[in-house]
Design a protein around this motif. Structure first.
Motif: not given
Length: 101
Positions: A7-9, A33-35, A38-40, A61-62
């Motif tokens: 979980x990204x804050x 997007x990062x969450x 990363x989880x994938x 992710x660009x």
């Protein structure tokens, strides 16, 4: 070390400044997007302990490395990236190995 799922804050701003609201919204968009990214990645790999570097995440992710670091660093990350345990059990095993070695 972070435990999956990540979980990204996010940041919160309810003020009147439109510029600051837009900046907060952009931060939260990238955090979401990062969450998901990363989880994938963690799901796809079978390793119990996985390492991800900010520069790799940024190129995939660009986003800039600085933005990725600013968003992910509060997750108990290091200066170059983060280490993820795929489960609480994997985390316990890792610490048992480290303390008995």
């Amino acid at each position: 070390m972070v435990v999956y799922p990540i979980n990204v804050p996010r940041r919160h701003y309810n003020g009147k400044e439109a510029k600051r609201r837009a900046k907060t919204a952009e931060f939260n968009r990238i955090a979401a997007e990062l969450r998901v990214y990363l989880n994938r990645c963690i799901e796809r790999r079978s390793d119990d302990i996985q390492v991800y570097y900010y520069n790799g995440i940024a190129s995939e992710t660009g986003n800039s490395v600085d933005v990725v670091r600013d968003i992910l660093f509060p997750l108990e990350c290091g200066h170059y990236g983060l280490t993820v345990a795929k489960s609480e059990e994997a985390l316990r095993r890792q610490f048992q190995i480290a303390t008995t070695a």
